[in-house]
Design a protein around this motif. Structure first.
Motif, PDB file in Angstrom:
ATOM      1  N   ALA A  67       0.854  -1.192   0.000  1.00 56.92           N
ATOM      2  CA  ALA A  67       0.000   0.000   0.000  1.00 56.92           C
ATOM      3  C   ALA A  67       0.887   1.238   0.000  1.00 56.92           C
ATOM      4  N   TYR A  68       0.507   2.234  -0.814  1.00 54.25           N
ATOM      5  CA  TYR A  68       1.277   3.476  -0.911  1.00 54.25           C
ATOM      6  C   TYR A  68       0.536   4.618  -0.221  1.00 54.25           C
ATOM      7  N   LYS A  69       1.307   5.486   0.451  1.00 51.18           N
ATOM      8  CA  LYS A  69       0.765   6.727   0.982  1.00 51.18           C
ATOM      9  C   LYS A  69       0.950   7.822  -0.081  1.00 51.18           C
ATOM     10  N   GLN A 100      -6.113   1.057  -4.905  1.00 51.49           N
ATOM     11  CA  GLN A 100      -4.934   1.926  -4.913  1.00 51.49           C
ATOM     12  C   GLN A 100      -4.620   2.411  -6.318  1.00 51.49           C
ATOM     13  N   TRP A 101      -4.795   1.546  -7.289  1.00 49.45           N
ATOM     14  CA  TRP A 101      -4.549   1.967  -8.672  1.00 49.45           C
ATOM     15  C   TRP A 101      -5.459   3.131  -9.056  1.00 49.45           C
ATOM     16  N   GLN A 102      -6.730   2.986  -8.765  1.00 50.35           N
ATOM     17  CA  GLN A 102      -7.678   4.043  -9.110  1.00 50.35           C
ATOM     18  C   GLN A 102      -7.393   5.336  -8.335  1.00 50.35           C
ATOM     19  N   LYS A 103      -6.938   5.173  -7.106  1.00 47.59           N
ATOM     20  CA  LYS A 103      -6.649   6.344  -6.279  1.00 47.59           C
ATOM     21  C   LYS A 103      -5.525   7.188  -6.878  1.00 47.59           C
ATOM     22  N   TYR A 104      -4.494   6.527  -7.404  1.00 50.39           N
ATOM     23  CA  TYR A 104      -3.318   7.255  -7.875  1.00 50.39           C
ATOM     24  C   TYR A 104      -3.228   7.343  -9.402  1.00 50.39           C
ATOM     25  N   LYS A 105      -4.201   6.824 -10.081  1.00 48.87           N
ATOM     26  CA  LYS A 105      -4.204   6.864 -11.545  1.00 48.87           C
ATOM     27  C   LYS A 105      -4.103   8.281 -12.092  1.00 48.87           C
ATOM     28  N   PRO A 106      -4.877   9.255 -11.585  1.00 44.27           N
ATOM     29  CA  PRO A 106      -4.756  10.625 -12.106  1.00 44.27           C
ATOM     30  C   PRO A 106      -3.351  11.207 -11.947  1.00 44.27           C
ATOM     31  N   SER A 107      -2.708  10.938 -10.827  1.00 43.70           N
ATOM     32  CA  SER A 107      -1.353  11.463 -10.588  1.00 43.70           C
ATOM     33  C   SER A 107      -0.361  10.875 -11.583  1.00 43.70           C
ATOM     34  N   ILE A 108      -0.489   9.587 -11.850  1.00 46.32           N
ATOM     35  CA  ILE A 108       0.422   8.928 -12.781  1.00 46.32           C
ATOM     36  C   ILE A 108       0.170   9.420 -14.205  1.00 46.32           C
ATOM     37  N   ILE A 131       5.323   1.084 -11.612  1.00 46.15           N
ATOM     38  CA  ILE A 131       4.686   1.076 -10.294  1.00 46.15           C
ATOM     39  C   ILE A 131       3.633  -0.027 -10.290  1.00 46.15           C
ATOM     40  N   ILE A 132       3.764  -0.938  -9.338  1.00 40.67           N
ATOM     41  CA  ILE A 132       2.863  -2.086  -9.245  1.00 40.67           C
ATOM     42  C   ILE A 132       1.977  -1.914  -8.020  1.00 40.67           C
ATOM     43  N   PHE A 133       0.685  -2.057  -8.224  1.00 40.90           N
ATOM     44  CA  PHE A 133      -0.274  -1.889  -7.138  1.00 40.90           C
ATOM     45  C   PHE A 133      -0.775  -3.239  -6.637  1.00 40.90           C
ATOM     46  N   ASN A 134      -1.158  -3.253  -5.375  1.00 42.44           N
ATOM     47  CA  ASN A 134      -1.619  -4.463  -4.707  1.00 42.44           C
ATOM     48  C   ASN A 134      -3.145  -4.576  -4.716  1.00 42.44           C
TER      49      ASN A 134
END
Length: 471
Positions: free
Chosen positions: A112-114, A135-143, A128-131
């Protein structure tokens, strides 16, 4: 014991004793000290490079297992990059092995990433590999935003992957098994299908097409990753791939890459490299020439060095107990976690050697095994329990025996102690951290019969401030 078994044991002990040169003065080294033998590291890298060239796979150094960065010059030259479990390892890999600017990979996985961790990783990670889908959806816009910036600079984008749990692993004990019941690591087949369906239902594109497209739910995911091995052969990988194909074949057909994780004992004697190469080629053939990654840590540092310690005292409590300046708890934690009994060589001064003599500088003797009166198991003539300097009653390294007596002041080499030791050691009880050093070999007129001269170089020593600043 049969004559055949006796002969094999003698051969094994003889081979262990030859691991260390008796023409080298180990008493001139600081104790305790982790010592890298550079030629052995280079031998491992040669094997790994052959795998890359013959299979077309990319091999990354897993820094969680081996992070001896002060001697990464050959690692940087040979391997395709590094794999990390968080921002610190990723930064080390980026700094010491390289990133996208130098055509190296920095592949990161965390359970899990903060937000601050993702923000820091955006500038250095290539993968970047998500668990979880969450988490993927949470950080998708940033990536996506970062990838737009990278595109303007003409640099490769961050590639996103998901970690899988194929519900199959042969790893023992359970503490090391990533597919054990209730494991937090990876997405199980049922959760993978559920996650895809949930994303498909919420997808605007799917709403417009009035259908729930599972394929479109994977848009933005370019790779899948699994890590289900620990010190295992290629045959274990072959059996694992059967489960990967069964559960995730349709998703893999859409991917650009697959990461086979670590735990592959590639550089261990007897490992079936031909089978590994064949398996990699089969994967590439089955999934449209998909890019294949492996991320070994132990295989890079395998048998590439030792932890040198000293006998400080010998006490008795029904058996002789040697108290050393090295600790299982603080310096070799896997000996207690797994647990396992390390290979040991006793190093004594050659008392018969004169200053102008060509005699051996030291006498090396491999451990002859445990002595157990209850099972009539015999080892060497002189038996000892090795204990560490901490207050932990269980800081016991194991029971060992030799054909010659152990003396206070003797040195003890614990073999194969460069991986999963330095990265896990502690200053518990205020016990000093071992120094870091390297033995380099070179041709010289002063060299021994082997044609090589060995030279020790101290790379790093630790002191009181290292202990103080951690507390």
């Amino acid at each position: 014991m049969s004559q055949q078994k006796n002969t094999k044991l003698a051969d094994d002990l003889s081979a262990q004793e030859k691991v260390l040169s008796e023409d080298f003065d180990y008493f001139a080294l600081p104790s305790p000290c982790y010592v890298l033998e550079n030629h052995k590291l280079e031998s491992n890298l040669e094997i790994l490079d052959n795998i890359q060239k013959q299979s077309g796979a990319k091999i990354l150094l897993a820094l969680k297992g081996y992070a001896f960065w002060r001697k990464f010059d050959k690692v940087r030259e040979v391997l395709a990059g590094s794999s990390a479990s968080g921002i610190y390892e990723a930064t080390l890999g980026f700094e010491e092995i390289g990133g996208r600017e130098s055509s190296k990979e920095v592949c990161v996985f965390s359970p899990a990433y903060k937000p601050n961790e993702i923000n820091a990783l955006l500038s250095i990670a290539t993968h970047i590999i998500f668990n979880s889908f969450t988490q993927w959806q949470k950080y998708k816009p940033s990536i996506e935003s970062k990838n737009a910036q990278l595109a303007k600079l003409g640099l490769s984008p961050i590639s996103v992957g998901l970690r899988l749990n194929p519900l199959f692993s042969e790893v023992e004990p359970e503490i090391y098994n990533p597919c054990a019941k209730y494991s937090r690591l990876g997405i199980t087949p049922s959760e993978f299908e559920k996650g895809l369906k949930d994303l498909a239902k919420s997808s605007k594109k799917c709403e417009e097409n009035k259908k729930h497209s599972v394929d479109s739910a994977l848009e933005g995911i370019e790779g899948l990753h699994f890590h289900t091995h620990c010190e295992q052969g290629a045959d274990a990988l072959a059996r694992t791939l059967e489960h990967i194909h069964r559960h995730f074949s349709s998703a893999l057909k859409q991917m650009r890459w697959i990461n086979l994780g670590g735990g592959h004992h590639i550089t261990k004697k007897g490992y079936d490299t031909d089978l590994l190469i064949s398996l990699i080629k089969d994967i590439k053939s089955k999934y449209n020439n998909i890019e294949v990654f492996l991320e070994p840590g132990e295989a890079v540092g395998w048998e590439s060095g030792f932890l040198l310690g000293e006998v400080v005292d010998i006490v008795e409590n029904e058996k002789k107990i040697a108290i050393l300046d090295v600790s299982a708890s603080a310096h070799m934690p896997d000996c207690l976690e797994m647990p396992y009994r390390p290979s040991v060589i006793k190093i004594s001064r050659n008392q018969n050697r004169t200053s102008d003599s060509n005699d051996k500088k030291v006498l090396c003797e491999a451990d002859k095994g445990e002595c157990d009166s209850s099972t009539s198991k015999s080892g060497g003539k002189y038996a000892y329990r090795f204990g560490g300097p901490t207050c932990l009653a269980g800081d016991i390294i194991g029971d060992f025996s030799f054909d010659t007596p152990l003396e206070v002041g003797d040195r003890v080499a614990f073999l194969d102690m460069l991986h999963y030791t330095i990265v896990k050691n502690t200053t518990f009880n205020g016990v000093p951290l071992p120094s870091l050093g390297i033995i380099e070999t070179s041709k010289s007129s002063k060299a021994s019969e082997s044609g090589k001269e060995r030279r020790f170089r101290l790379l790093k020593s630790f002191g009181y401030n290292d202990y103080k600043e951690r507390n």
